[in-house]
Design an enzyme around this catalytic site. Structure first.
Site, PDB file in Angstrom:
ATOM      1  N   GLY A 266       0.817  -1.220   0.000  1.00 26.85           N
ATOM      2  CA  GLY A 266       0.000   0.000   0.000  1.00 26.85           C
ATOM      3  C   GLY A 266       0.847   1.265   0.000  1.00 26.85           C
ATOM      4  N   ARG A 267       1.878   1.311   0.847  1.00 29.24           N
ATOM      5  CA  ARG A 267       2.668   2.544   0.957  1.00 29.24           C
ATOM      6  C   ARG A 267       3.700   2.682  -0.158  1.00 29.24           C
ATOM      7  NH1 ARG A 267       3.034  -0.907   5.045  1.00 29.24           N
ATOM      8  NH2 ARG A 267       5.004  -1.965   5.493  1.00 29.24           N
TER       9      ARG A 267
HETATM   10  O1  F6P Z   1      -2.864   1.260   7.778  1.00 30.76           O
HETATM   11  C1  F6P Z   1      -2.845  -0.058   7.361  1.00 30.76           C
HETATM   12  C2  F6P Z   1      -3.077  -0.164   5.906  1.00 30.76           C
HETATM   13  O2  F6P Z   1      -3.171  -1.534   5.647  1.00 30.76           O
HETATM   14  C3  F6P Z   1      -1.974   0.493   5.080  1.00 30.76           C
HETATM   15  O3  F6P Z   1      -0.852  -0.279   4.947  1.00 30.76           O
HETATM   16  C4  F6P Z   1      -2.712   0.750   3.807  1.00 30.76           C
HETATM   17  O4  F6P Z   1      -2.009   1.646   3.011  1.00 30.76           O
HETATM   18  C5  F6P Z   1      -4.013   1.277   4.348  1.00 30.76           C
HETATM   19  O5  F6P Z   1      -4.271   0.470   5.469  1.00 30.76           O
HETATM   20  C6  F6P Z   1      -5.167   1.271   3.384  1.00 30.76           C
HETATM   21  O6  F6P Z   1      -5.472  -0.015   2.923  1.00 30.76           O
HETATM   22  P1  F6P Z   1      -6.347  -0.244   1.628  1.00 30.76           P
HETATM   23  O7  F6P Z   1      -5.654   0.351   0.464  1.00 30.76           O
HETATM   24  O8  F6P Z   1      -6.476  -1.737   1.509  1.00 30.76           O
HETATM   25  O9  F6P Z   1      -7.681   0.408   1.850  1.00 30.76           O
END
Ligand code: F6P
Length: 544
Positions: A266-267
């Site tokens: 995600g990051r």
């Molecule tokens: O904060 C935890 C997390 O899993 C992050 O690593 C991620 O970027 C965010 O939540 C959003 O997750 P998603 O893109 O699955 O909604």
């Protein structure tokens, strides 16, 4: 392998007492070549780490640490698509997202991922052309003027930060908004400025199950349907996700869904379709330049020797400050309003990646990992928290980022901005002794009695370490390279600490408890199992 058991680590630790007692101004006085020795360049970038409390001998030991941790081997594993995110059984191939067409394959599980990556980029390019060309019309036939990205964490911070960073490159007719918080104030205040007829929502979520994003998307859908009817959803909602089944279940036409893959954390996802709102904000060509800049930094990272490798140097300095000098934090101080959201973006990249308790074998770590990252753009921070950095008595390694050229050419601003940036690092390094302060006050005409009274308040210790990264300008190419620099820096530090930077289990427990608490707050379950504090808070809310 526990980093503390490495010979180079031992040698570094033996230097700690000397390193803690030496003053930066003495290091500069002792060596007129210090700047030349402790700087590195890449393209027209300059990384000055001569104001770190480090010697060339310490640097040699840090480079030994790089070799003994086999960073080069781990770089190969990353590039080769190995399952380096072992706790989630995934590769970490974000470098593929900016790998140019025609430059060879990148393999994941034996398959070249590049055709799928470029197909998705083409889809983004086509979609942006439709929006910018006013061919994509809302349900009432009007063109789209406002985009609302609904996402959180990695599905928000990257495009949000980059949209601000590239404000000088913005498309003149499209406004892009970002909604992340579960607090209804975020969505409500954004929607209050918008018309359903001309608004398009991008629901961005890797998993498409994240509570905040799903709640905001549901409320946004309700707002739209109330105004334009159920049939309008297809023209006003698109999605970005790895979970296309959930996207379809939410009611978004799979034709309007942009995909990415589980080998993109995600990051680390800004370079994928998660960058769609940025593409809409600045145009596909600028997004492509950003990818090109990131790729150029990848090439530098994979080819430059560690002593000249910018991500490696930043990582080694982090290890030095955190594990040898004992700093628990790092201040990120961009002298760039456009980079105002960079500290927030890097908080996720660095702290979610490297804030870990166990090594790759699951054994408790015996050394500190990611420091607390915080910061604000200069010069604003100077009028808020710099006082504590100068005189608060804590070790706070600072990272300044400045650009030689401004993003907006208003006369009179940029030279002053640069003067402030360099003056701060100079002041933090030098400090001002009691004698110097007294001499200066006397020379200014202050009476000796007053000088004796005030000099202690007006002197400061200095010796606060800092790094300055000087970029030619903030354009899409350099922004891409800057973000890739930090991604690789985080990776190198993780290898030395022997941790997995690509999972984030610590975030999960809070989510789990929130799901258990919701029925108690709603009154559908009793809170018998709760501790007295949590139960008391819930009870106070339920009383109204
Ligand atoms: O904060 C935890 C997390 O899993 C992050 O690593 C991620 O970027 C965010 O939540 C959003 O997750 P998603 O893109 O699955 O909604």
């Amino acid at each position: 392998m526990n980093p503390a058991t490495r010979t180079a680590w031992d040698a570094l630790t033996n230097n700690a007492a000397r390193a803690r007692s030496v003053h930066l101004r003495d290091l500069f006085a002792a060596d007129g070549q210090r700047f030349a020795k402790l700087t590195a360049t890449w393209n027209d970038w300059l990384l000055d780490y001569s104001k770190q409390r480090i010697t060339t001998a310490d640097m040699t030991l840090l480079l030994d640490l790089w070799h003994s941790a086999d960073v080069a081997g781990w770089m190969g594993r990353m590039r080769g698509g190995d399952t380096i995110n072992h706790t989630e059984g995934r590769a970490a191939l974000h470098i593929a997202l900016r790998h140019p067409a025609g430059k060879g394959p990148i393999l994941h599980a034996g398959h070249d991922v590049m055709p799928a990556v470029h197909a998705e980029l083409e889809k983004m390019r086509g979609f942006a052309a439709q929006i910018h060309g006013r061919h994509w019309r809302g349900a009432t036939g009007e063109p789209i003027t406002d985009i609302v990205n609904i996402g959180i964490g990695g599905s928000d911070l990257g495009p949000r930060m980059a949209t601000q960073a590239l404000a000088a490159f913005r498309h003149p007719e499209i406004r892009v908004h970002y909604v992340a918080n579960l607090d209804s104030a975020d969505l409500a205040t954004t929607l209050a400025t918008l018309q359903p007829r001309t608004t398009l929502f991008v629901v961005a979520s890797k998993t498409f199950t994240t509570q905040e994003t799903m709640q905001n998307a549901t409320s946004a859908r309700h707002w739209l349907v109330q105004a334009l009817g159920e049939g309008a959803v297809a023209r006003h909602f698109v999605a970005v996700s790895t979970n296309l089944a959930e996207v379809a279940r939410f009611g978004i036409d799979p034709e309007n869904a942009f995909a990415f893959w589980d080998w993109v954390g995600g990051r680390y996802s800004l370079w994928s379709a998660i960058g769609l709102p940025l593409v809409l904000a600045v145009g596909f060509d600028n997004f492509s330049s950003m990818l090109a800049g990131a790729h150029a930094m990848d090439e530098h990272f994979f080819s430059a020797p560690p002593a000249e490798n910018l991500p490696a140097l930043l990582a080694l300095l982090e290890i030095w400050n955190t594990n040898i000098l004992g700093a628990g934090n790092r201040a990120l101080l961009p002298y760039s309003q456009s980079l105002g959201l960079l500290p927030r973006y890097l908080q996720q990249l660095e702290m979610e990646s490297n804030g870990k308790p166990v090594d790759r074998q699951g054994k408790p770590l015996t050394c500190a990992t990611a420091p607390i990252l915080w910061g604000e753009p200069g010069t604003n921070g100077q009028h808020a928290f710099y006082q504590l950095i100068h005189q608060g008595g804590r070790l706070i390694p600072c990272e300044f980022i400045a650009c030689k050229k401004p993003d907006f050419a208003l006369p009179g601003h940029h030279e002053k901005l640069l003067a402030n940036c360099f003056a701060q690092s100079e002041a933090l390094m030098r400090g001002r002794t009691l004698d110097e302060t007294a001499a200066e006050l006397l020379a200014g005409g202050m009476a000796a009695e007053q000088v004796a009274l005030l000099a202690p308040y007006r002197s400061f210790p200095g010796n606060q370490p800092s790094t300055t990264l000087l970029l030619p300008r903030l354009d899409p190419y350099n922004l891409g390279a800057l973000l890739a620099l930090y991604e690789h820096k985080v990776f190198v530090a993780s290898v030395i600490w022997d941790i997995n930077p690509f999972d984030q289990w610590g975030v999960e427990y809070g989510k789990q408890l929130a799901s258990r608490l919701l029925p108690v707050i709603l009154g559908t379950t009793s809170g018998e199992h709760l501790d007295s504090s949590t139960a008391g808070l819930v009870a106070a809310c339920r009383k109204g």
